[in-house]
Design an enzyme around this catalytic site. Structure first.
Site, PDB file in Angstrom:
ATOM      1  N   CYS A  38       0.825  -1.203   0.000  1.00 52.18           N
ATOM      2  CA  CYS A  38       0.000   0.000   0.000  1.00 52.18           C
ATOM      3  C   CYS A  38       0.864   1.259   0.000  1.00 52.18           C
ATOM      4  O   CYS A  38       1.424   1.635   1.035  1.00 52.18           O
ATOM      5  CB  CYS A  38      -0.912  -0.016   1.231  1.00 52.18           C
ATOM      6  SG  CYS A  38      -1.902   1.471   1.374  1.00 52.18           S
ATOM      7  N   CYS A  67      -0.466   4.103   2.220  1.00 52.79           N
ATOM      8  CA  CYS A  67      -0.250   3.901   3.666  1.00 52.79           C
ATOM      9  C   CYS A  67       1.210   4.157   4.027  1.00 52.79           C
ATOM     10  O   CYS A  67       1.502   4.747   5.057  1.00 52.79           O
ATOM     11  CB  CYS A  67      -0.589   2.474   4.086  1.00 52.79           C
ATOM     12  SG  CYS A  67      -2.064   1.800   3.352  1.00 52.79           S
ATOM     13  N   ASP A  68       2.134   3.678   3.208  1.00 55.43           N
ATOM     14  CA  ASP A  68       3.545   3.622   3.614  1.00 55.43           C
ATOM     15  C   ASP A  68       4.496   4.499   2.799  1.00 55.43           C
ATOM     16  O   ASP A  68       5.639   4.701   3.206  1.00 55.43           O
ATOM     17  CB  ASP A  68       4.055   2.166   3.505  1.00 55.43           C
ATOM     18  CG  ASP A  68       3.222   1.218   4.346  1.00 55.43           C
ATOM     19  OD1 ASP A  68       2.742   1.648   5.400  1.00 55.43           O
ATOM     20  OD2 ASP A  68       3.049   0.057   3.933  1.00 55.43           O
TER      21      ASP A  68
END
Ligand code: NAP
Length: 309
Positions: A134, A137-138
């Site tokens: 992701c 997300c990261d």
């Protein structure tokens, strides 16, 4: 045991929350289980550009938050935590979540799909240590900033991840096993014309380094035509090679396809009367936010008619 519910909805992605809005407005007081990923996969995307009604696009997390608020406004009750087991062999149906047994006259399965893995040992060992599924997300983590990064895949998700990562990375290597992308034309054009994205055609990630150092330092790429291997230094590997349906808990309870998708028998009906399915858990063809919402609506209407009968 608590009172039997009219309908339990499993999942709070586009399909589950749309089913929740419709069943709540039909005064069925649905109980909705959010599962392991409240809001579903869309919460991990950045801007959703193709959901009708948002000409400028809308943040995936915001879209799902709004859908949940809409469902709750009409009386849907949302519970968090995964469903541990189900029993569809007798009516009312039973769902066990957080150790609690809850029964319902109808069930709507909308558990969606999760990220597929490459299936190599170093991927598992370096998960969250530079291997991720992701970008939104990261991607902004310090470890990935101004570093070369690898994205694996050739579909819309891989392109979306690669484009997002260009904000942080020094270069994004898009590793694809063929010499043509699967992604939609508009996404392909954006990736192929981006100065920071470099295509690595006809290549698969054969090994991720470096398990000894407990962090990602590079990948070994294997040419799918010649079998030749080469090394590519990078600080992160973003795997975006498609989705697998979240149906482990339903194994043996309803008919699943060999790939694990819920088999539908007309509309959103499953092999068990009174159990319906919608969204990505039963769709390996379209897999769009709007088609998930559409089938969520259909499942709610079918459940409502089933309960009325
Ligand atoms: P996808 O369309 O199934 O693409 C998966 C990609 O990964 C394919 O290019 C495939 O290669 C490759 N792949 C599969 N298994 C692999 C393996 N073991 N090793 C290496 N490569 C592998 O999946 P997706 O990109 O996640 O998209 C899923 C659905 O969501 C699609 O319907 C897509 O349109 C939709 N989506 C839409 C948007 C958008 O509209 N903006 C954004 C994200 C996703 P091959 O091409 O050779 O099969």
């Amino acid at each position: 045991m608590s009172e039997t519910r009219n309908v339990i909805i499993l999942g709070t992605g586009c399909a589950g929350l749309t089913a929740a809005i419709y069943t709540a407005r039909a005064d069925l007081k649905p109980l909705v289980f959010a599962g392991l990923m409240p809001g579903g996969l869309l919460t991990t995307t950045s801007i959703v550009e193709n959901f009708p009604g948002f000409p400028e696009g809308i943040d995936g997390y915001e879209l799902m938050t709004r859908m949940q608020q809409q469902a709750e406004r009409f009386g849907a009750e949302i519970k968090y935590g995964p469903v541990e087991s189900v029993d569809f062999s007798k009516k009312p149906f039973t769902v066990v979540a957080d150790g609690e047994e809850i029964t319902a006259k109808a069930i709507i399965i909308a558990t969606g799909a999760g990220h597929k893995h490459l299936g190599i040992e170093s991927e598992r060992l370096l998960d969250k240590k530079g291997v991720t599924y992701c970008a939104t997300c990261d991607g902004a983590l310090p470890m990935f900033r101004n570093q070369p990064l690898v994205v694996v895949g050739g579909g819309d998700s891989a392109i979306e991840e690669a484009l997002y990562l260009t904000r942080f990375a020094s270069k994004v290597h898009l590793v694809h096993r063929r010499d043509a992308l699967r992604a939609s034309r508009i996404m392909q054009e954006r990736a192929l014309s981006h100065e920071k994205i470099q295509m690595e055609w006809n290549s698969v990630v054969d090994e991720i380094h470096d398990v000894q150092q407990d962090c990602v330092t590079g990948v070994r790429l294997k040419d799918t035509l010649t079998g030749a291997t080469r090394e590519l230094p990078c600080a992160g590997v973003f795997v975006a090679i498609g989705l697998a349906p979240n149906t482990a808990v339903f194994q043996g309870h309803i008919a699943l396809s060999p790939e694990g998708y819920v088999e539908l028998h007309g509309g959103t009906r499953t092999s068990v009367e009174g159990v319906f399915a919608c969204g990505d858990v039963a769709d390996h063809v379209y897999r769009q936010a709007i088609t998930a919402a559409g089938t969520g609506c259909a499942a709610a209407i079918e459940a409502e008619r089933y309960l009325a009968d």
